[in-house]
Design an enzyme around this catalytic site. Structure first.
Site, mmCIF file in Angstrom:
data_model
loop_
_atom_site.group_PDB
_atom_site.id
_atom_site.type_symbol
_atom_site.label_atom_id
_atom_site.label_comp_id
_atom_site.label_asym_id
_atom_site.label_seq_id
_atom_site.Cartn_x
_atom_site.Cartn_y
_atom_site.Cartn_z
ATOM 1 N N LYS A 261 39.587 37.485 37.422
ATOM 2 C CA LYS A 261 38.716 38.632 37.252
ATOM 3 C C LYS A 261 37.250 38.212 37.373
ATOM 4 O O LYS A 261 36.441 38.895 37.993
ATOM 5 C CB LYS A 261 38.978 39.221 35.866
ATOM 6 C CG LYS A 261 38.452 40.606 35.704
ATOM 7 C CD LYS A 261 38.985 41.179 34.423
ATOM 8 C CE LYS A 261 38.464 42.578 34.264
ATOM 9 N NZ LYS A 261 39.150 43.321 33.243
ATOM 10 N N LYS B 155 34.623 22.989 32.632
ATOM 11 C CA LYS B 155 33.898 23.967 31.809
ATOM 12 C C LYS B 155 32.434 23.558 31.619
ATOM 13 O O LYS B 155 31.545 24.409 31.593
ATOM 14 C CB LYS B 155 34.565 24.109 30.428
ATOM 15 C CG LYS B 155 35.819 24.944 30.474
ATOM 16 C CD LYS B 155 35.463 26.416 30.553
ATOM 17 C CE LYS B 155 36.673 27.288 30.773
ATOM 18 N NZ LYS B 155 36.325 28.650 31.154
ATOM 19 N N LYS C 47 41.872 30.381 42.647
ATOM 20 C CA LYS C 47 42.892 31.058 41.848
ATOM 21 C C LYS C 47 42.433 32.495 41.562
ATOM 22 O O LYS C 47 41.232 32.718 41.340
ATOM 23 C CB LYS C 47 43.043 30.287 40.523
ATOM 24 C CG LYS C 47 44.198 30.729 39.697
ATOM 25 C CD LYS C 47 44.259 29.887 38.427
ATOM 26 C CE LYS C 47 45.133 30.586 37.409
ATOM 27 N NZ LYS C 47 45.187 29.918 36.138
#
Ligand code: SF4
Length: 327
Positions: free
Chosen positions: A198, A115, A195
């Site tokens: 969206k 992240k 993976k």
């Protein structure tokens, strides 16, 4: 004693087939499993605040996601569905758990490093404390079974460590939570590398019109060593074949043999997948359209879920406050 399921999902809007295969189908199946007393599914909107992009359309995204869950077969009579932020007890538990979680351990969580790479301009405490809040989400309901993708397994390992630490310090309070993976835990996107997601725009939405599903399947990356129609393929490394496992289980052997023997071209193979996928999605699309005719349905379900979730959460927190000396 019966087991208890908890899972949370960020309100990312309309769901894709990766969400369905990796999580939602499991939620639906667990509804029929007598092993559990409660099945609790949370729209984790507080987690969504970690990334500022996700705060746009938070309400609408929650609505679209829950509508997809319902269309996929989730039944609010069998599952408690609610937004995380409507149960304030989770924030209190998060603070208490943060006091017993070593900082060094949080820095070692692989998703934190990932992240930080993804949003270097907004490295906030929420990114670091994410697994602590997630632990609070789960144990607030004393859940022991967490149907999530394999990428969440390190968080569950940390959750068990936090639970053990809490139980050691304050006395036995929470059960240790364990991951319940689907048989298809990682679904790759149409790029065949990452993976399905969206945000990467490599997804196929469950509610996409049939033509759009076909267009996306046609653009899927296959076995790249297969350049000409006469080249033998390697289905074991082809993402189209991976999805056939789910959507064309009866023809799997035949597809594998034909691919290896160059008896089927990738265009035909993809069309077969698109047709089978659309067949599987047709009833979903119908149910979704029907549920969408009632504008209050999703909000009523979330309201009712909140009441049921809070009834459990307030009992847990009353005990926790006593144990830690706050009551
Ligand atoms: Fe993949 Fe099908 Fe092409 Fe084989 S024939 S490489 S399984 S798309």
């Amino acid at each position: 004693m019966k087991k208890r399921v908890f899972s949370g999902a960020r309100p990312t809007g309309k769901q894709h087939i990766g969400n369905y295969i990796g999580a939602i189908q499991n939620y639906v199946r667990l509804q029929e499993d007598e092993e559990f007393d409660y099945r609790i599914y949370c729209v984790v909107d507080l987690h969504a605040l970690i990334s500022l992009q996700e705060t746009e359309n938070l309400h609408q995204n929650a609505y679209e996601m829950v509508l997809d869950w319902l269309a996929a077969g989730m039944d609010p009579k069998k599952s408690i569905i609610f937004p995380q932020s409507r149960v304030p007890e989770v924030s209190e538990l998060h603070v208490i758990l943060s006091m017993i979680t070593p900082l060094g351990r949080l820095y070692r969580v692989p998703t934190f490093k990932e992240k930080v790479r993804q949003q270097p301009d907004n490295v906030n405490y929420g990114l670091l404390g994410y697994p602590v809040l997630m632990t609070g989400d789960i144990i607030l309901y004393k859940a022991d079974t967490v149907p999530v993708g394999e990428d969440q397994a390190p968080h569950l390992e940390l959750a068990r460590e936090i639970v053990r630490r809490f139980n050691n310090i304050f006395g036995e309070t929470f059960p240790e939570p364990f991951v319940r993976l689907t048989s298809f835990p990682r679904v790759l996107g149409i790029d065949g590398v990452q993976k399905m997601s969206k945000s990467l725009n490599n997804h196929i939405e469950l509610s996409a019109p049939a033509k759009e599903v076909e267009r996306r399947v046609k653009s899927m990356v296959t076995d790249q060593a297969r350049v000409y129609r006469t080249d033998p393929g390697h289905p074991e490394i082809c993402n189209v074949f991976s999805l056939h496992k789910f959507y064309s289980p009866d023809r799997l052997e035949e597809i594998a043999v034909d691919c290896r023997g160059a008896k089927i071209g990738c265009v035909d193979c993809k069309m077969m997948l698109a047709n089978n996928l659309n067949k599987a999605l047709d009833p979903f699309r119908e149910r979704r359209a029907q549920f969408a005719t009632d504008p209050n349905l999703v909000w009523d379900i979330l309201e009712d879920g909140t009441k049921r979730a809070r009834a459990i959460a307030s009992q847990t927190m009353a005990k926790v406050r006593q144990k830690v000396g706050l009551a």
